[in-house]
Design an enzyme around this catalytic site. Structure first.
Site, mmCIF file in Angstrom:
data_model
loop_
_atom_site.group_PDB
_atom_site.id
_atom_site.type_symbol
_atom_site.label_atom_id
_atom_site.label_comp_id
_atom_site.label_asym_id
_atom_site.label_seq_id
_atom_site.Cartn_x
_atom_site.Cartn_y
_atom_site.Cartn_z
ATOM 1 N N LEU A 22 48.966 11.019 -6.234
ATOM 2 C CA LEU A 22 50.220 10.926 -5.486
ATOM 3 C C LEU A 22 49.955 10.678 -4.000
ATOM 4 C CD1 LEU A 22 53.282 10.981 -5.573
ATOM 5 C CD2 LEU A 22 53.191 13.468 -5.287
ATOM 6 N N LYS A 136 56.631 27.607 6.352
ATOM 7 C CA LYS A 136 55.994 28.142 5.145
ATOM 8 C C LYS A 136 57.007 28.542 4.084
ATOM 9 C CE LYS A 136 52.907 31.413 5.551
ATOM 10 N NZ LYS A 136 51.699 31.100 4.779
ATOM 11 N N ILE A 459 40.796 25.369 23.535
ATOM 12 C CA ILE A 459 40.846 26.282 22.394
ATOM 13 C C ILE A 459 39.624 26.154 21.487
ATOM 14 C CG2 ILE A 459 42.307 27.072 20.481
ATOM 15 C CD1 ILE A 459 43.443 27.510 23.322
ATOM 16 N N CYS A 671 47.900 30.230 17.021
ATOM 17 C CA CYS A 671 48.714 29.061 17.320
ATOM 18 C C CYS A 671 50.084 29.199 16.717
ATOM 19 C CB CYS A 671 48.064 27.785 16.865
ATOM 20 S SG CYS A 671 46.957 27.981 15.516
ATOM 21 N N HIS A 722 50.484 19.026 19.767
ATOM 22 C CA HIS A 722 51.043 18.485 18.522
ATOM 23 C C HIS A 722 51.663 17.122 18.730
ATOM 24 C CE1 HIS A 722 50.947 22.852 18.394
ATOM 25 N NE2 HIS A 722 50.501 22.657 17.178
#
Ligand code: GLN
Ligand code: ZN
Length: 783
Positions: A22, A136, A459, A671, A722
């Site tokens: 997929l 989540k 970081i 994070c 991001h």
């Protein structure tokens, strides 16, 4: 005489294909290389194979509509026409392009997570249509697209996927039980941009759409429909309970002959049991892996006419079951209710486990014999069904093999390491306490480092370029020898260290080029962990992960990062941070053994990391960062269990980080941005410096740190990694000004939100140059 066999259900299966078919199909379609028709053809083929495999394995209640091109919550949003205006859909069937715009945004480059684990929302910044927010799915590592609903939201059918896939299965000869995400859980997972708006208020408008879909399913021939309402394992208010009663009352009224299997999973019903049992449904699915203790109480209270779906095979983990023990446990409830009023099932959809253990030809044979992936779990259910339906003789060999494997695992020296167990027993409370308080430590750390005000750092990771990935895979395939690979990595590291020095960063990192993944890298060097070749599980969309399998006592045979640190430090006079992943994060991103409490497994990892911390210190590292990116993720679904989790998680962090001298500075990194409800725990971790994600929330989340009076040092991220966008000096300066309003100057560090591994050097270079300039401007102003 044999009674009929107890039905075997799966609730849902992995959709990605045994060889990630997929992913390949999606990504080539997104890249414009293949047509929509080709993608849909692959998807149909995967579904057909999936149904056929289940039938062949003895599954009798085969699901449909468990497949998704991206996410089942997004499918639901589209099904009910909950498509926000920016995606430009008005009415009728939602086009696939719109579906993917909701999933990924119109600009794909703005869509990535910092480390492949997607532990926080992503979304587009800058021009173009942003993706929906992602978060989540309960306490799993699967991420769903958050539905966005507004007051006055209209619902209408935007897709008939459940009906189409039911019919598609039927045409292939499979009578299936379609799966729908229940309307109450759907509304509870949704968010609204309107402050204070309760999305549950939209139920009256939503119900008719669900009823319409259910009616079409029924008229297509569906006898049963599985409605997933995992919200039933959460702390619920009365309004939600009322919404559940209203929903299932309305469905029963509209479709009195359609049987609903109400699926709950990821925990116990507990105080929602009465509500669940009051609903006019034909069946109730229970998670008996997470909450085995609820069987007795539910069996005692549930009317005999209610079909109980017994979720006894762990759908969240990879361990083989002890089938004779399960037979023993279930005999009574089967005798009570009869084989036609129980079903056997995994605890939840099999979406969360890898597909087929048989593909793992390189796995240690003992470890392999203790595991079961989705197909093996189906086999287990079929055996269980035979055994509990009075046909135990026909499966005697399988039952014995299962018990033998359980016994072998229990006794194995691969699982039990006497030295580790002795060490665990010898852990004392003071091992998890620094020698002195932060205030005293700061007094020795400040003169040692002599850092300027607002020290700058990053970081840990620097861009994992195509070159880095190419070298890694060439090395893994044996096409690049160890020496050449090490030389390549050393060169990348040296260049990165030199560059950090040139632009004037104060505290440096080595760049993490040698790491494939922040958890896997450590797992591969610790004993007690195993890795699969094909054990992929969906994290979100086409992003899959292969979680390590923590099967035994954890030990660290030798130092894991010291040589890289030593090399990097040898290149500079500036402090070089040692860089480690913390025990809670390693635990939360692995499949964890189920024979000891998670807290114990975590403590073992903490001891191994503690050794590494001490070795780094001995080698001369003065600053050591221990990342706990997944600490918040591990929070239990029920509030009442938070404290217990946070207590042992914080203790594990302290155990790994406290074996150093006062003048050694411990950093941690997290994070995410929600600290309000866990700030006490964050404080209790007692790291000297914590770096967190703040730039997207414009420092708002620092509120938690200020009202709590967080005493230690904090690096609130000023650069949103991001997004590919390069932040300007002014923007970051603004953020520093905001941070200074909330924190004392001596507390503040200047750093990005997270690691830079997903970014390109062209983005990182100017961004960090600007970040250093912003720090200098702040220093100039502070004087
Ligand atoms: N040190 C890690 C890095 O920079 C931290 C990543 C994370 O927390 N997700 O990549
Ligand atoms: Zn991070």
């Amino acid at each position: 005489m044999t009674s009929s066999l107890i039905p075997v259900a799966t609730l849902g299966t992995p959709r990605i294909g045994p060889r990630r078919e997929l992913k390949v199909a999606l990504e080539s379609h997104w890249a414009g290389e293949t047509s929509e028709a080709a993608l849909l053809e692959t998807a149909a083929k995967l579904r057909a194979e999936n149904w056929a495999r289940q039938k062949a394995r003895g599954v009798t209640v085969i699901p449909s509509n468990d497949f998704s091109l991206y996410d089942q919550v997004l499918d639901t949003s589209v099904m009910v026409g909950a498509v926000p205006g920016i995606y430009g859909w008005r009415s009728g069937k939602v086009p696939l392009e719109t579906y993917f715009a909701m999933a990924r945004g119109a600009r794909t480059e703005a869509q990535d997570a910092c480390c492949g684990h997607a532990h926080h929302a992503h979304g587009g910044a800058g021009a173009g249509v942003p993706a929906q927010e992602m978060t989540k799915w309960f306490d799993t590592n699967y991420h769903y697209m958050v539905p966005e609903l507004e007051p006055g939201q209209r619902f209408e059918i935007g897709a008939l996927k459940p009906v189409e896939e039911y019919r598609e299965a039927k045409a292939l000869g499979h009578e299936t039980r379609p799966v729908l995400l229940g309307p109450v859980t759907f509304l509870k997972l949704a968010k609204s941009r309107t402050p204070g708006f309760n999305t549950l208020d939209l139920l009256p408008g939503l119900l008719p759409v669900y009823v319409d879909i259910l009616r079409r399913l029924a008229s297509s021939g569906a006898q049963w429909v599985q409605m997933d309402e995992p919200c039933l394992v959460l702390d619920l208010d009365d309004a939600t309970r009322e919404a559940l009663r209203r929903t299932y009352g309305a469905i029963a009224l509209a479709l009195p002959n359609l049987k609903i299997m109400l699926a709950t999973y990821f925990g116990a019903l507990d105080d929602n049991l009465e509500t669940a049992l009051s609903l006019p449904v034909a069946g109730l699915h229970l998670d008996l892996a997470r909450a085995p203790e609820q069987l007795d109480v539910v069996a005692a209270k549930a009317p005999l006419g209610l079909v109980l779906s017994l979720g006894v095979i762990d759908g969240r983990n990879v361990w083989r079951a002890n089938l004779p023990a399960l037979v023993h446990r279930l005999e009574k409830v089967v005798a009570q209710r009869g084989t036609d009023h129980v079903q056997l099932a995994p605890s939840c959809s099999l979406l969360h486990v890898p597909i087929d253990l048989e593909q793992e030809t390189a796995l240690d044979a003992d470890v392999k014999s203790w595991l079961a992936f989705s197909l093996q779990k189906m086999d287990e259910l079929a055996v269980l069904s035979a055994a509990l339906s009075g046909q135990g003789e026909s499966v005697r060999a399988q039952l014995e093999a299962s018990a033998d494997a359980a016994a072998a695992r229990k006794a194995s020296t691969k699982v039990h390491n006497a030295a580790v167990e002795a060490r665990m027993a010898a852990v004392t409370a003071d091992m998890a306490r620094r020698k002195h308080s932060y205030a005293a430590r700061a007094k020795v750390q400040r003169p040692r480092f002599g850092l300027p005000a607002f020290p700058t750092t990053t970081i840990g990771s620097f861009p994992q370029t195509a070159d880095v990935r190419k070298a890694r895979s060439a090395h893994a395939r044996g096409q690049m020898d160890d020496a050449a690979y090490a030389a390549f990595l050393r060169e990348e590291t040296a260049r990165t260290v030199k560059w950090q020095e040139e632009i004037g960063l104060d505290v440096l990192v080595h760049g993490e080029f040698e790491r494939n993944d922040m958890v896997q890298y450590f797992g591969e060097q610790l004993s007690g962990f195993a890795f699969t070749r094909h054990g992929w599980v969906q994290s979100y969309g086409s992003r899959y992960v292969r979680p390590p399998i923590l099967f035994g006592d954890v030990a660290r045979p030798k130092p894991m990062t010291v040589e890289w640190w030593r090399y990097a430090q040898s290149l500079t006079q500036k402090p070089m941070k040692g860089m480690l992943t913390g025990p809670v994060t390693i635990l939360n991103w692995s499949f964890v053994r189920d024979d000891v409490p998670r807290s114990e497994a975590c403590k073992q990892i903490a001891l191994a990391i503690r050794d590494e911390v001490q070795d780094l210190e001995r080698a001369g590292a003065a600053m050591i960062q221990i990342d706990e990116a997944a600490l918040r993720e591990g929070l239990p679904l029920r509030r009442a269990q938070w404290k217990h989790y946070l207590d042992w998680a914080v203790e594990a962090f302290r155990l790994c980080s406290s074996g150093v001298a006062d003048e050694t500075q411990i950093h941690t990194h997290m994070c995410y941005s929600e600290f309000n409800d866990i700030i006490d725990a964050i404080g209790a971790m007692d790291a000297d410096v914590i770096s967190i994600e703040t730039s997207r929330s414009k420092m708002e989340l620092l509120e938690a740190f200020t009202s709590y009076k967080y005493p230690n040092e904090i690096g609130p991220g000023v650069y949103d990694i991001h997004s590919p966008r390069v932040p300007t000096v002014d923007e970051m300066d603004e953020l520093i000004i905001l941070a200074r309003k909330r924190l004392a100057d001596e507390q503040i560090w200047i750093n990005p939100d997270c690691g830079l591994k997903t970014r390109k050097w062209e983005e990182v270079r100017p961004a960090l140059v600007n970040m250093v300039a912003a720090a200098r401007a702040a220093r100039a102003r502070a004087h």
